[in-house]
Design a protein around this motif. Structure first.
Motif, PDB file in Angstrom:
ATOM      1  N   VAL A 282      -8.477  37.353 -80.317  1.00  0.00           N
ATOM      2  CA  VAL A 282      -8.985  38.235 -79.274  1.00  0.00           C
ATOM      3  C   VAL A 282      -7.773  38.783 -78.520  1.00  0.00           C
ATOM      4  N   THR A 283      -7.738  40.100 -78.329  1.00  0.00           N
ATOM      5  CA  THR A 283      -6.572  40.731 -77.718  1.00  0.00           C
ATOM      6  C   THR A 283      -6.989  41.584 -76.524  1.00  0.00           C
ATOM      7  N   VAL A 284      -6.288  41.402 -75.428  1.00  0.00           N
ATOM      8  CA  VAL A 284      -6.497  42.202 -74.221  1.00  0.00           C
ATOM      9  C   VAL A 284      -5.323  43.160 -74.094  1.00  0.00           C
ATOM     10  N   VAL A 285      -5.618  44.458 -74.058  1.00  0.00           N
ATOM     11  CA  VAL A 285      -4.588  45.486 -73.923  1.00  0.00           C
ATOM     12  C   VAL A 285      -4.637  46.034 -72.497  1.00  0.00           C
ATOM     13  N   GLN A 286      -3.533  45.928 -71.801  1.00  0.00           N
ATOM     14  CA  GLN A 286      -3.429  46.359 -70.407  1.00  0.00           C
ATOM     15  C   GLN A 286      -2.658  47.673 -70.348  1.00  0.00           C
ATOM     16  N   ILE A 287      -3.342  48.771 -70.058  1.00  0.00           N
ATOM     17  CA  ILE A 287      -2.688  50.058 -69.849  1.00  0.00           C
ATOM     18  C   ILE A 287      -2.249  50.115 -68.398  1.00  0.00           C
ATOM     19  N   MET A 288      -0.943  50.221 -68.154  1.00  0.00           N
ATOM     20  CA  MET A 288      -0.440  49.999 -66.805  1.00  0.00           C
ATOM     21  C   MET A 288       0.892  50.698 -66.605  1.00  0.00           C
ATOM     22  N   GLY A 289       1.507  50.455 -65.437  1.00  0.00           N
ATOM     23  CA  GLY A 289       2.841  50.948 -65.135  1.00  0.00           C
ATOM     24  C   GLY A 289       3.469  50.091 -64.063  1.00  0.00           C
ATOM     25  N   SER A 290       4.769  49.884 -64.134  1.00  0.00           N
ATOM     26  CA  SER A 290       5.445  49.040 -63.151  1.00  0.00           C
ATOM     27  C   SER A 290       5.440  49.661 -61.764  1.00  0.00           C
ATOM     28  N   TRP A 291       5.194  50.964 -61.674  1.00  0.00           N
ATOM     29  CA  TRP A 291       5.189  51.711 -60.415  1.00  0.00           C
ATOM     30  C   TRP A 291       3.857  51.590 -59.679  1.00  0.00           C
ATOM     31  N   CYS A 292       2.860  50.981 -60.300  1.00  0.00           N
ATOM     32  CA  CYS A 292       1.466  51.032 -59.853  1.00  0.00           C
ATOM     33  C   CYS A 292       1.043  49.715 -59.194  1.00  0.00           C
ATOM     34  N   PRO A 293       0.857  49.682 -57.867  1.00  0.00           N
ATOM     35  CA  PRO A 293       0.459  48.435 -57.211  1.00  0.00           C
ATOM     36  C   PRO A 293      -0.854  47.851 -57.726  1.00  0.00           C
ATOM     37  N   ASN A 294      -1.842  48.695 -58.053  1.00  0.00           N
ATOM     38  CA  ASN A 294      -3.078  48.164 -58.631  1.00  0.00           C
ATOM     39  C   ASN A 294      -2.804  47.452 -59.945  1.00  0.00           C
ATOM     40  N   CYS A 295      -1.893  48.016 -60.749  1.00  0.00           N
ATOM     41  CA  CYS A 295      -1.512  47.380 -62.008  1.00  0.00           C
ATOM     42  C   CYS A 295      -0.823  46.049 -61.755  1.00  0.00           C
ATOM     43  N   MET A 296      -0.017  45.994 -60.697  1.00  0.00           N
ATOM     44  CA  MET A 296       0.660  44.737 -60.388  1.00  0.00           C
ATOM     45  C   MET A 296      -0.343  43.688 -59.907  1.00  0.00           C
ATOM     46  N   ASP A 297      -1.392  44.120 -59.198  1.00  0.00           N
ATOM     47  CA  ASP A 297      -2.452  43.182 -58.830  1.00  0.00           C
ATOM     48  C   ASP A 297      -3.113  42.605 -60.081  1.00  0.00           C
ATOM     49  N   GLU A 298      -3.366  43.472 -61.068  1.00  0.00           N
ATOM     50  CA  GLU A 298      -3.960  42.980 -62.307  1.00  0.00           C
ATOM     51  C   GLU A 298      -2.997  42.047 -63.025  1.00  0.00           C
ATOM     52  N   THR A 299      -1.698  42.377 -63.010  1.00  0.00           N
ATOM     53  CA  THR A 299      -0.693  41.544 -63.665  1.00  0.00           C
ATOM     54  C   THR A 299      -0.613  40.169 -63.016  1.00  0.00           C
ATOM     55  N   ILE A 377     -10.380  43.623 -77.380  1.00  0.00           N
ATOM     56  CA  ILE A 377     -10.480  43.748 -78.833  1.00  0.00           C
ATOM     57  C   ILE A 377     -10.879  42.400 -79.427  1.00  0.00           C
ATOM     58  N   ASP A 378     -11.839  42.413 -80.354  1.00  0.00           N
ATOM     59  CA  ASP A 378     -12.308  41.150 -80.922  1.00  0.00           C
ATOM     60  C   ASP A 378     -11.408  40.683 -82.067  1.00  0.00           C
ATOM     61  N   LYS A 379     -11.762  39.552 -82.666  1.00  0.00           N
ATOM     62  CA  LYS A 379     -10.927  38.932 -83.699  1.00  0.00           C
ATOM     63  C   LYS A 379     -10.777  39.803 -84.934  1.00  0.00           C
ATOM     64  N   LYS A 380     -11.720  40.721 -85.162  1.00  0.00           N
ATOM     65  CA  LYS A 380     -11.669  41.602 -86.326  1.00  0.00           C
ATOM     66  C   LYS A 380     -10.940  42.912 -86.040  1.00  0.00           C
ATOM     67  N   GLY A 381     -10.431  43.060 -84.819  1.00  0.00           N
ATOM     68  CA  GLY A 381      -9.685  44.258 -84.466  1.00  0.00           C
ATOM     69  C   GLY A 381     -10.522  45.389 -83.927  1.00  0.00           C
ATOM     70  N   ALA A 382     -11.794  45.121 -83.603  1.00  0.00           N
ATOM     71  CA  ALA A 382     -12.683  46.163 -83.083  1.00  0.00           C
ATOM     72  C   ALA A 382     -12.683  46.157 -81.557  1.00  0.00           C
ATOM     73  N   VAL A 383     -12.630  47.350 -80.959  1.00  0.00           N
ATOM     74  CA  VAL A 383     -12.721  47.467 -79.501  1.00  0.00           C
ATOM     75  C   VAL A 383     -14.148  47.158 -79.076  1.00  0.00           C
ATOM     76  N   ARG A 384     -14.298  46.201 -78.165  1.00  0.00           N
ATOM     77  CA  ARG A 384     -15.621  45.787 -77.721  1.00  0.00           C
ATOM     78  C   ARG A 384     -15.947  46.208 -76.293  1.00  0.00           C
ATOM     79  N   HIS A 385     -14.911  46.470 -75.503  1.00  0.00           N
ATOM     80  CA  HIS A 385     -15.164  46.805 -74.097  1.00  0.00           C
ATOM     81  C   HIS A 385     -13.920  47.481 -73.533  1.00  0.00           C
ATOM     82  N   ILE A 386     -14.125  48.514 -72.705  1.00  0.00           N
ATOM     83  CA  ILE A 386     -13.025  49.180 -72.002  1.00  0.00           C
ATOM     84  C   ILE A 386     -13.383  49.246 -70.530  1.00  0.00           C
TER      85      ILE A 386
END
Length: 416
Positions: A282-299, A377-386
């Motif tokens: 299972v893979t979690v992909v985080q679309i983010m930026g180091s300049w973004c405080p909301n992204c840093m909260d998620e990090t 992303i699930d174990k088979k590589g399919a996107v399950r939720h965004i």
């Protein structure tokens, strides 16, 4: 969250008081009331300054309501105190004179061009906008359905953004935030006196100032100031059912297009979703930026979560969209971010922080609406939720709700 700062570009400011490096000046340690001078007036926040074991070095926290946000280690040179926030390429620089600090907040834009805002601080003051004793006309606690409106061209109405204000008032003290479809305004703190509401936040990247007046029928009408000059109007009404669009429906996978990525890490090594480390996990992909405080909260949530859960067969990868796609310039920023938050998962330089350009880098997505956006992303590589945006800890119950939903989804995908 969409960028609301309207930056002032100026050449690098050299403060004349930096030269006096032999002074025996000391910094009073404890709480300071700091202010930035913006087009909307004074924007206050707290600073807690404490000495370290090293001479001339200080630990500094920015205070916004319940948040104590650590700055980088501060340095006193002569009579000048420098408080850096390297992750956001900004710093507070002030001349120390007894109980006062006077200087600027500087934030780098490109090359040697900076946004510069006057800064001052007074030692020993703990109030935000108003000292205790000024009575409010009512209590603003609750949920507020809110609309922000940007200024259009030639005075015409501009774009609108729906939001939900969540406030808690005790006496004349107010804390809370605004949630939007793309993120939140982090920890806001302020005061109510008479029919006036004042809120502010400073986190090293953003400087937010909200002013409003309470009207009839539980309504608020106000102005939002961001940075030195940006301005929007806003209105709100008390509504316990206030809500936002479903964050799971703002970005979606295009039909028939499998999601993939292949981008370099800070060292230049390309990492791909097809690599063995992600296979069967299972893979979690985080679309983010180091300049973004909301992204840093998620990090701040994802980094310790991954350390605790990686043995369960789950991976996390950060796709960073930075001010420049030049690895020589942006690579060190990713390294600083990884060091600061002790990130054990890979963080890759995926492109620039323009949403349209980010969407081109990830063509399987319908769009990139917000930084951050999180893909499951699930174990088979399919996107399950965004999930678009992130409700940070400043949102209280909304943050707790997100954490619960995140863990339940991961448990479900791992059990399959």
């Amino acid at each position: 969250m969409k960028n609301r700062l309207n930056y002032v570009t100026t050449a690098l400011l050299i403060l004349p008081f930096l030269a006096n490096c032999q002074s025996t000046t000391t910094v009073k340690t404890g709480v300071w009331r700091a202010t930035l001078q913006t087009s909307g007036g004074q924007l206050p926040f707290g600073l807690d300054i404490k000495p370290t074991a090293k001479a001339g070095k200080y630990t500094v926290f920015a205070i916004n309501g319940a948040e104590r946000l650590p700055m980088d280690e501060a340095t006193l040179m002569g009579d000048t105190l420098r408080i850096p926030m390297g992750l956001f390429e900004s710093e507070l620089v002030g001349k120390v004179s007894g109980d006062k600090l006077t200087g600027v907040w500087r934030k780098r834009r490109v090359k040697d061009q900076y946004q510069v805002v006057p800064f001052s601080a007074q030692f020993g003051q703990t109030f935000r906008f108003a000292e205790s004793g000024k009575a409010p006309s009512g209590n603003l606690s609750g949920k507020w359905q809110t609309v922000f409106r940007a200024a259009g061209n030639d005075g015409a109405p501009g774009d609108t953004t729906a939001a939900v204000g969540v406030f808690e008032q005790k006496g004349n003290l107010v804390t809370g935030t605004f949630l939007t479809p793309t993120g939140d305004y982090r920890y806001l703190a302020g005061n109510v006196f008479g029919d006036s509401l004042l809120l502010s936040c400073f986190d090293g990247s953003h400087a937010f100032l909200f002013k409003a007046r309470k009207g009839a029928n539980q309504t608020l009408t106000g102005v939002f100031h961001s940075g030195p000059t940006y301005r929007e109007t806003w209105t709100a009404r008390l509504d316990p059912t206030a809500s936002l669009p479903d964050p799971a429906k703002l970005t979606y996978l295009k039909p028939g297009q499998p999601f993939s990525f292949a981008f370099p890490n800070a060292s230049g090594k390309t990492v791909s979703l097809a690599d063995p480390q992600f296979k069967g996990k299972v893979t979690v992909v985080q679309i983010m930026g180091s300049w973004c405080p909301n992204c840093m909260d998620e990090t701040k949530f994802l980094a310790p979560w991954y350390s605790k859960n990686k043995s369960r067969g789950v991976e996390v990868v950060g796709l960073a969209f930075e001010k420049t796609a030049d690895l020589a310039e942006s690579g060190p920023k990713l390294t600083r971010m990884k060091d600061r938050f002790q990130i054990q998962y890979p963080v890759l330089l995926a492109g620039t922080n323009d949403k349209a350009e980010a969407a081109k880098s990830l063509p399987a997505l319908s769009s990139v609406v917000a930084f951050p956006t999180t893909i499951f992303i699930d174990k088979k590589g399919a996107v399950r939720h965004i999930h678009t945006g992130f409700a940070g800890p400043g949102t209280g119950v909304y943050y707790d709700q997100y954490v619960g939903e995140f863990n339940r989804l991961i448990d479900k995908l791992l059990a399959e």
